[in-house]
Design a protein around this motif. Structure first.
Motif, short mmCIF file in Angstrom:
data_model
loop_
_atom_site.label_atom_id
_atom_site.label_comp_id
_atom_site.label_asym_id
_atom_site.label_seq_id
_atom_site.Cartn_x
_atom_site.Cartn_y
_atom_site.Cartn_z
N GLN A 1 0.82 -1.21 0.00
CA GLN A 1 0.00 0.00 0.00
C GLN A 1 0.86 1.27 0.00
O GLN A 1 0.55 2.23 -0.67
CB GLN A 1 -0.94 -0.01 1.22
CG GLN A 1 -1.75 1.25 1.40
CD GLN A 1 -2.81 1.47 0.34
OE1 GLN A 1 -3.14 0.57 -0.42
NE2 GLN A 1 -3.33 2.68 0.28
N THR A 2 1.96 1.24 0.77
CA THR A 2 2.83 2.40 0.90
C THR A 2 4.28 1.95 0.75
O THR A 2 4.67 0.92 1.31
CB THR A 2 2.63 3.07 2.28
OG1 THR A 2 1.26 3.42 2.43
CG2 THR A 2 3.49 4.31 2.44
N THR B 1 1.94 6.21 -2.08
CA THR B 1 0.84 5.40 -1.55
C THR B 1 -0.15 5.06 -2.66
O THR B 1 -0.16 5.68 -3.72
CB THR B 1 0.08 6.16 -0.43
OG1 THR B 1 -0.47 7.35 -0.98
CG2 THR B 1 0.99 6.50 0.73
#
Length: 178
Positions: A115-116, A134
């Motif tokens: 996700q990040t 992100t």
């Protein structure tokens, strides 16, 4: 003047090779390649493109996130050249989402990605850049970095049940918008 380059498709050996680090970003062929990748991605409605996708085994890609027919909800950002990119760290959270690829036309797959991510790359001006990316832009970075390592998104799909055609994907987009 920039040139639209031919995109290599699945089966071309360059897509399965490890790309070479770029030693001198100031060389005219590298700067020209950056310009050509930007126009090629734009013309093909891509949100990113890696040098191997146009037959060049260099550790370079463009991220050019913007809403397109293929990615109508993509955030808008200026096309950014990322030379010798790498992931420094990542979140523990992994998210599956649909991906396609200019080198694998007509197919989409549900691909798990971090996700990040915290990344480092050299800009076309020679600056070492550190960024936290992100969601969708992090996904593009990971997808394009895979191209530099000889990996295509199909390699990351966990099941063939998570593959669909581009036409079916577009139908789902229309259905979800209604």
């Amino acid at each position: 003047m920039s040139e639209i380059l031919s995109i290599c498709e699945l089966g071309n050996p360059v897509l399965r090779s490890y790309a070479h680090p770029i030693e001198n970003i100031w060389e005219e062929p590298i700067q020209t390649l950056i310009d050509n990748l930007i126009v090629t991605a734009s013309q093909a409605n891509g949100v990113g493109i890696a040098a191997p996708q146009v037959g060049m085994s260099d550790r370079l890609f463009i991220i050019a996130s913007r809403p397109t027919l293929r990615y109508p909800n993509a955030p808008l950002m200026e096309p950014t050249a990322m030379i010798n990119p790498k992931i420094l760290s990542h979140s523990p959270q992994i998210v599956k989402d649909w991906e396609g690829c200019l080198s694998v036309p007509g197919i989409r797959g549900l691909v798990p990605r971090y996700q990040t991510i915290e990344v480092e790359y050299t800009s076309r001006e020679g600056k070492i850049c550190h960024q936290e990316l992100t969601s969708f832009v992090a996904r593009i970075f990971q997808h394009e970095l895979d191209h530099l390592d000889g990996i295509v998104f199909l390699d990351r799909v966990e099941s063939t049940q998570e593959l669909i055609t581009e036409a079916e994907y577009q139908k789902r987009l229309v259905d979800s918008a209604e």
